[in-house]
Write an enzyme that holds these catalytic residues in place. Structure first.
Site: not given
Ligand code: NAD
Ligand code: G6P
Ligand code: MN
Length: 433
Positions: A93, A147, A169, A199, A253
């Site tokens: 990232r 994401n 989300c 978003h 967003y």
């Molecule tokens: P992170 O960097 O902590 O990753 C989460 C875990 O995924 C890590 O422990 C990593 O080792 C693991 N991982 C990586 N590749 C993998 C694979 N191939 N198989 C299994 N595990 C694997 O991430 P985070 O900051 O906790 O965020 C997790 C995800 O959620 C991200 O994709 C982020 O963008 C998403 N997210 C989505 C929203 C939303 O609104 N939808 C909000 C926040 C975060």
């Molecule tokens: C938001 C969204 C996620 C986004 C994340 C980022 O609210 O809904 O999809 O990517 O939070 O949060 P962070 O704390 O990782 O910047």
């Molecule tokens: Mn989101």
């Protein structure tokens, strides 16, 4: 009894998810939870996995949390598979954000060049998860949080040919939690209608008499009331004249598009001073894992609210409970359009208000958009299709098409350079290119 599998179990959001399941145990009787991660995330998985087990042990319920690096072992006979992984972890990232910024473009987790590359890295992995599911748990539901959530979910339907998928989300949850209070109401008095893309959605609100109160909420936000903007988005206000005309509330967003100049300027300032959001988040993550290491800690710590994904479990756990107990709850999800948004084809993935029950999500009709919003929506949806196709085929020309169409990327030689540099930087995670 239900078997839940969470892929990316080492995420710092896992306690959020556990809290949601514990809260809903009576309607969603879970037997076992499997947290899956990979070698690079092993340490995180062990720390947060132990924390997750402590949360259940402190609850009245007897649930075992299994930790594994063997995805196939975990998926066997799963009922619900949730995905919250990050291919390349936060270091990837950092590159998604830093490289575009270094060329004067927006560097953001889900928007612009960085968002496109997050899709390129993630889509092949989600499709391989779907292949495993076809074999090991063909009746399971896939609840995707990874994401860029909209594109990843659409790729599952379109290229994975897997319909039992729902994308999530937390942004709509945040809006619905904060806005009612701005007009002296509670959520249960209001009816929310969302439509658009992940978003990139808008919403309208009605009161208990059926009168529209969208304008009142817009007015309240300009009196300084909190509309629930996520922690990761810098709050540059929309032009009020624009919202008064639009008669809808854009999501947080939309700032990157409606106040593009100012948001880019702010992003570039942070990039050259305190660093990108990913760098800031790395610090928060370290703090969180220090807390999770404490063997006394058995509940979700306050500090998790510093992350943009706060309230994620309200969406994820409620979706699962609604499917399991056929609740037909209103939840905003990414699902198949089916005519809810007539400006997009029925098969398109949209983020909309939907009823969630045993057969999945039923998108609620929203109706056509006005030209300004329709133009944006169709541009962004077509951009997403280019991204997904490039992610699946690894075709350089298609990737370039996506870049040139994306409103955060000025077209020209610099765009191509940024594309080339990101392809190199992420080579390890892009076997398709
Ligand atoms: P992170 O960097 O902590 O990753 C989460 C875990 O995924 C890590 O422990 C990593 O080792 C693991 N991982 C990586 N590749 C993998 C694979 N191939 N198989 C299994 N595990 C694997 O991430 P985070 O900051 O906790 O965020 C997790 C995800 O959620 C991200 O994709 C982020 O963008 C998403 N997210 C989505 C929203 C939303 O609104 N939808 C909000 C926040 C975060
Ligand atoms: C938001 C969204 C996620 C986004 C994340 C980022 O609210 O809904 O999809 O990517 O939070 O949060 P962070 O704390 O990782 O910047
Ligand atoms: Mn989101």
């Amino acid at each position: 009894p239900v078997k839940i599998v969470t892929i990316g179990g080492g995420s710092s959001y896992t306690p959020e998810l556990m809290e949601g399941f514990i809260k809903r145990y009576d309607e969603l009787p879970i037997r076992e939870i499997w947290l899956v991660d990979i070698e690079d995330g092993k340490e995180k998985l062990e720390i947060v996995g132990a924390m997750a087990q402590r949360m259940w042990d402190a609850s009245p319920y007897d649930v075992k949390v299994h930790l594994t690096l063997d995805r196939r072992e975990a998926l066997k006979d799963a009922d619900f598979v949730t995905t919250q992984f990050r291919v390349g972890l936060l270091n990837a990232r950092v590159k998604d954000e830093r490289i575009p910024f270094s060329y004067g473009m927006l560097g953001q987790e889900t928007n612009g060049a960085g968002g496109i590359f997050k899709a390129f890295r993630t889509i092949p992995v989600i499709l391989s998860i779907v292949e495993d599911m076809k074999e090991l748990c063909p009746d399971a539901w896939l609840i995707n949080f990874t994401n860029p959530s909209g594109m990843v979910t659409e790729a599952v339907m379109k290229y994975g040919k897997w319909d039992k998928v729902i994308g999530l989300c937390n942004v709509p949850v945040g809006a619905m939690m904060a806005e009612p209070e701005t007009i002296g109401k509670t959520l249960d008095q209001l009816t929310y209608k969302f439509a658009g893309l992940n978003h990139f959605h808008w919403h309208k609100v009605y009161d208990e008499h059926g009168n529209e109160v969208t304008q009142q909420i817009i007015d309240a936000m300009y009196e300084g009331k909190d509309g629930g903007i996520p922690a990761n988005i810098h709050d540059i206000p929309f032009f009020k004249e624009q919202l008064d005309t639009m008669q809808m509330i854009p999501c947080g967003y939309h700032r990157y598009y409606y106040r593009q100049e100012e948001m880019l300027k702010h992003g570039l300032e942070e990039y050259s001073t305190i660093g990108t959001r990913a760098q800031q988040v790395k610090q928060t993550e370290e703090e969180l894992f220090e807390l999770y290491k404490n063997p006394e800690l058995d509940h979700k710590p306050e500090q998790l609210a510093k992350r943009g994904g706060a309230h994620y479990s309200d969406a994820a756990c409620e979706t699962i409970a609604s499917i399991y107990a056929n609740k037909n709850t209103h939840i905003v999800v990414t699902t198949r359009n089916n005519g809810a948004v007539p400006d997009l084809p029925p098969e398109a993935a949209v983020e909309v208000s939907a009823y969630i029950g045993a057969t999945g999500a039923k998108a609620i009709a929203f109706g056509p958009f006005q030209p300004a919003e329709r133009g944006w929506l169709q541009c962004m949806k077509n951009m997403e299709w280019c991204v997904e196709e490039a992610a699946v085929t690894g075709d350089y020309g298609k990737a370039l098409q996506a870049f040139i169409l994306n409103p955060q990327i000025p077209s020209g030689a610099t765009a191509k350079r940024v594309l080339d540099e990101l392809l190199l930087a992420h080579k390890k995670y892009l076997p398709q290119f």
